[in-house]
Enzyme design. Structure first.
Site, PDB file in Angstrom:
ATOM      1  N   HIS A   1      16.637 -23.126  26.986  1.00 30.42           N
ATOM      2  CA  HIS A   1      17.615 -24.103  26.511  1.00 30.42           C
ATOM      3  C   HIS A   1      18.933 -23.368  26.260  1.00 30.42           C
ATOM      4  CE1 HIS A   1      19.507 -27.361  24.595  1.00 30.42           C
ATOM      5  NE2 HIS A   1      19.427 -26.885  23.363  1.00 30.42           N
TER       6      HIS A   1
ATOM      7  N   CYS B   1      17.218 -32.364  22.789  1.00 29.86           N
ATOM      8  CA  CYS B   1      17.430 -31.353  23.846  1.00 29.86           C
ATOM      9  C   CYS B   1      16.153 -31.033  24.622  1.00 29.86           C
ATOM     10  CB  CYS B   1      17.980 -30.067  23.246  1.00 29.86           C
ATOM     11  SG  CYS B   1      19.543 -30.313  22.389  1.00 29.86           S
TER      12      CYS B   1
ATOM     13  N   ASN C   1      26.430 -26.564  25.308  1.00 30.53           N
ATOM     14  CA  ASN C   1      25.100 -27.150  25.149  1.00 30.53           C
ATOM     15  C   ASN C   1      25.133 -28.599  25.650  1.00 30.53           C
ATOM     16  OD1 ASN C   1      22.721 -28.289  24.227  1.00 30.53           O
ATOM     17  ND2 ASN C   1      22.834 -27.372  22.176  1.00 30.53           N
TER      18      ASN C   1
HETATM   19  O1  UT7 Z   1      20.378 -27.728  20.933  1.00 33.48           O
HETATM   20  C1  UT7 Z   1      19.834 -27.328  19.715  1.00 33.48           C
HETATM   21  C2  UT7 Z   1      20.824 -27.521  18.658  1.00 33.48           C
HETATM   22  N1  UT7 Z   1      21.681 -26.504  18.244  1.00 33.48           N
HETATM   23  C3  UT7 Z   1      21.496 -25.193  18.149  1.00 33.48           C
HETATM   24  O2  UT7 Z   1      20.544 -24.615  18.585  1.00 33.48           O
HETATM   25  C4  UT7 Z   1      22.548 -24.430  17.365  1.00 33.48           C
HETATM   26  C5  UT7 Z   1      21.955 -23.351  16.495  1.00 33.48           C
HETATM   27  N2  UT7 Z   1      22.929 -22.677  15.668  1.00 33.48           N
HETATM   28  C6  UT7 Z   1      23.947 -21.934  16.155  1.00 33.48           C
HETATM   29  O3  UT7 Z   1      24.112 -21.822  17.345  1.00 33.48           O
HETATM   30  C7  UT7 Z   1      24.842 -21.212  15.174  1.00 33.48           C
HETATM   31  O4  UT7 Z   1      24.282 -21.279  13.871  1.00 33.48           O
HETATM   32  C8  UT7 Z   1      26.308 -21.756  15.126  1.00 33.48           C
HETATM   33  C9  UT7 Z   1      27.033 -21.393  16.421  1.00 33.48           C
HETATM   34  C10 UT7 Z   1      26.282 -23.253  14.940  1.00 33.48           C
HETATM   35  C11 UT7 Z   1      27.069 -21.131  13.953  1.00 33.48           C
HETATM   36  O5  UT7 Z   1      27.043 -19.728  14.035  1.00 33.48           O
HETATM   37  P1  UT7 Z   1      26.674 -18.871  12.742  1.00 33.48           P
HETATM   38  O6  UT7 Z   1      26.844 -17.467  13.102  1.00 33.48           O
HETATM   39  O7  UT7 Z   1      25.325 -19.320  12.272  1.00 33.48           O
HETATM   40  O8  UT7 Z   1      27.816 -19.271  11.737  1.00 33.48           O
HETATM   41  P2  UT7 Z   1      27.689 -19.923  10.292  1.00 33.48           P
HETATM   42  O9  UT7 Z   1      27.264 -21.342  10.382  1.00 33.48           O
HETATM   43  O10 UT7 Z   1      26.908 -19.008   9.413  1.00 33.48           O
HETATM   44  O11 UT7 Z   1      29.205 -19.893   9.827  1.00 33.48           O
HETATM   45  C12 UT7 Z   1      29.879 -18.649   9.571  1.00 33.48           C
HETATM   46  C13 UT7 Z   1      31.294 -18.965   9.150  1.00 33.48           C
HETATM   47  C14 UT7 Z   1      31.379 -20.025   8.059  1.00 33.48           C
HETATM   48  O12 UT7 Z   1      32.457 -19.662   7.218  1.00 33.48           O
HETATM   49  P3  UT7 Z   1      32.175 -18.903   5.830  1.00 33.48           P
HETATM   50  O13 UT7 Z   1      31.293 -19.827   5.044  1.00 33.48           O
HETATM   51  O14 UT7 Z   1      31.516 -17.622   6.196  1.00 33.48           O
HETATM   52  O15 UT7 Z   1      33.561 -18.744   5.284  1.00 33.48           O
HETATM   53  C15 UT7 Z   1      31.747 -21.277   8.803  1.00 33.48           C
HETATM   54  O16 UT7 Z   1      32.466 -22.197   8.011  1.00 33.48           O
HETATM   55  O17 UT7 Z   1      32.016 -19.500  10.270  1.00 33.48           O
HETATM   56  C16 UT7 Z   1      32.633 -20.743   9.888  1.00 33.48           C
HETATM   57  N3  UT7 Z   1      32.707 -21.578  11.082  1.00 33.48           N
HETATM   58  C17 UT7 Z   1      33.705 -21.462  11.967  1.00 33.48           C
HETATM   59  N4  UT7 Z   1      34.795 -20.683  11.990  1.00 33.48           N
HETATM   60  C18 UT7 Z   1      35.624 -20.816  13.043  1.00 33.48           C
HETATM   61  C19 UT7 Z   1      31.837 -22.529  11.507  1.00 33.48           C
HETATM   62  N5  UT7 Z   1      32.265 -23.041  12.671  1.00 33.48           N
HETATM   63  C20 UT7 Z   1      33.420 -22.412  12.977  1.00 33.48           C
HETATM   64  C21 UT7 Z   1      34.331 -22.492  14.045  1.00 33.48           C
HETATM   65  N6  UT7 Z   1      35.400 -21.677  14.047  1.00 33.48           N
HETATM   66  N7  UT7 Z   1      34.148 -23.348  15.090  1.00 33.48           N
END
Ligand code: UT7
Length: 325
Positions: free
Chosen positions: A252, A110, A282
């Protein structure tokens, strides 16, 4: 270095969050509240990275007042090139008819566009060439696992381009890159990586081979806010500027929550921070140039205005630059 023109290309196909709500265990509410994304553009099979990059380049060229033959170098930031080789830059050179340009790609995920822009600045400063076309393009739809809800909902496709020219007034006139910072941390490779990809032949990866993007979202989130805030501060300090001197910030576009934490840490008012991730998601290396091409109009950027850009991506890699319009 001054910006002669900006351009962009986004595929026509719009994929709203409702698509994923039907296909996966997710919802519009989850996607929007956790990322700020409402929809993204998805490229067709014919819209390869080289195709999208060439369209963005032609858009910028049409506004630049120079011809393709006057371009001395093409630098493309991408991690989804059509082929291993030739580079996307060579493919674009052929399409736009920039027959006097050298051409090569930069792979910094990115951060690819900012790395490329900073490199262009060095070539202009050294007098190597007068006009450089810098492109950020990615087709992440081709390298994600469409069954993985933790990544599939976040990414999209697109391309942005800028044409930069050596400044006749040397380093003291309008429109130069006042300061920049670049960094990387290869020890974190496994929190965001794509084992292998080959996007052009089938337009789809074979996920059974374990080739799709792998991301530890929370880990990436923490590194993204820390490194982008540090880098932006360092660049402003080097330039001898404060955020009060900056007309707008182009971060970004990975997650609205990352952008908000960044704005809080830097103490920037939200209206100075340009975002479009609600519409595009993104788009990796294309985030900054596409946002720049939209911010130009949004903020009515005029000569002398200062724009701070800051990017972060796989590698890990990060960069920031402050430029006078
Ligand atoms: O370009 C550079 C690359 N990328 C980034 O910069 C991304 C950086 N990270 C993020 O933007 C965030 O961490 C995410 C958007 C990817 C995830 O958000 P989060 O608030 O960190 O969620 P999490 O990974 O802690 O997941 C929370 C819950 C999990 O369930 P449990 O374990 O709490 O039951 C996940 O399994 O949300 C679940 N989950 C979803 N639920 C519904 C993960 N993806 C989804 C989804 N829909 N699409």
């Amino acid at each position: 270095m001054k910006i002669l023109a900006t351009g962009r290309y986004l595929p026509e196909k719009v994929l709203p969050n409702s698509y994923f709500a039907k296909a996966l265990e997710t919802s519009d509410e989850w996607i929007f509240s956790r990322s700020g994304i409402k929809e993204r553009r998805i490229a067709s099979e014919a819209e390869s990275s080289s195709y999208m990059g060439a369209q963005a380049a032609l858009d910028a060229l049409a506004k630049s007042g120079i011809s393709a033959e006057e371009i001395g170098m093409i630098i493309v930031g991408t991690s989804t090139s059509d082929y291993i080789f030739p580079s996307t830059a060579c493919q674009i050179q052929a399409v736009i008819g920039a027959k006097n340009a050298s051409a090569f790609d930069i792979q910094a995920a990115c951060t690819g566009f900012l790395y490329s822009l900073i490199m262009a600045h060095q070539f202009l400063k050294s007098g190597t060439c007068k006009n450089i076309l810098v492109i950020g393009v990615d087709k992440l739809s081709a390298i994600i696992d469409w069954q993985d809800r933790s990544t599939a909902v976040l990414f999209g496709d697109g391309a942005g381009a800028v044409i930069v020219q050596a400044n006749n007034n040397g380093e003291h006139g309008h429109g130069h890159l006042l300061a920049f910072d670049m960094g990387a941390d290869g020890n974190q490779e496994k929190i965001l990586y794509v084992p292998n990809c080959n996007t052009v032949r089938t337009n789809k990866i074979d996920i059974s081979n374990g080739t799709a993007m792998v991301m530890s979202g929370q880990e990436v989130f923490k590194h993204a806010v820390t490194e982008m805030a540090k880098s932006a501060k360092k660049t402003l300090e080097t330039a001898g500027l404060t955020l009060d001197d900056v007309k707008c910030v182009i971060p970004h576009q990975a997650n609205m929550r990352i952008v908000k934490v960044l704005a809080d840490r830097l103490k920037i008012p939200q209206e100075k921070v340009f975002t479009n991730l609600e519409r595009y998601g993104n788009i990796s290396a294309a985030c900054i140039p596409v946002a720049l091409s939209e911010a130009e109009k949004h903020y009515n950027l005029q000569p002398g205005d200062k724009v701070l850009m800051v990017a972060f991506g796989g590698g890990l890699t990060w960069a920031s630059a402050v430029m006078e319009w």
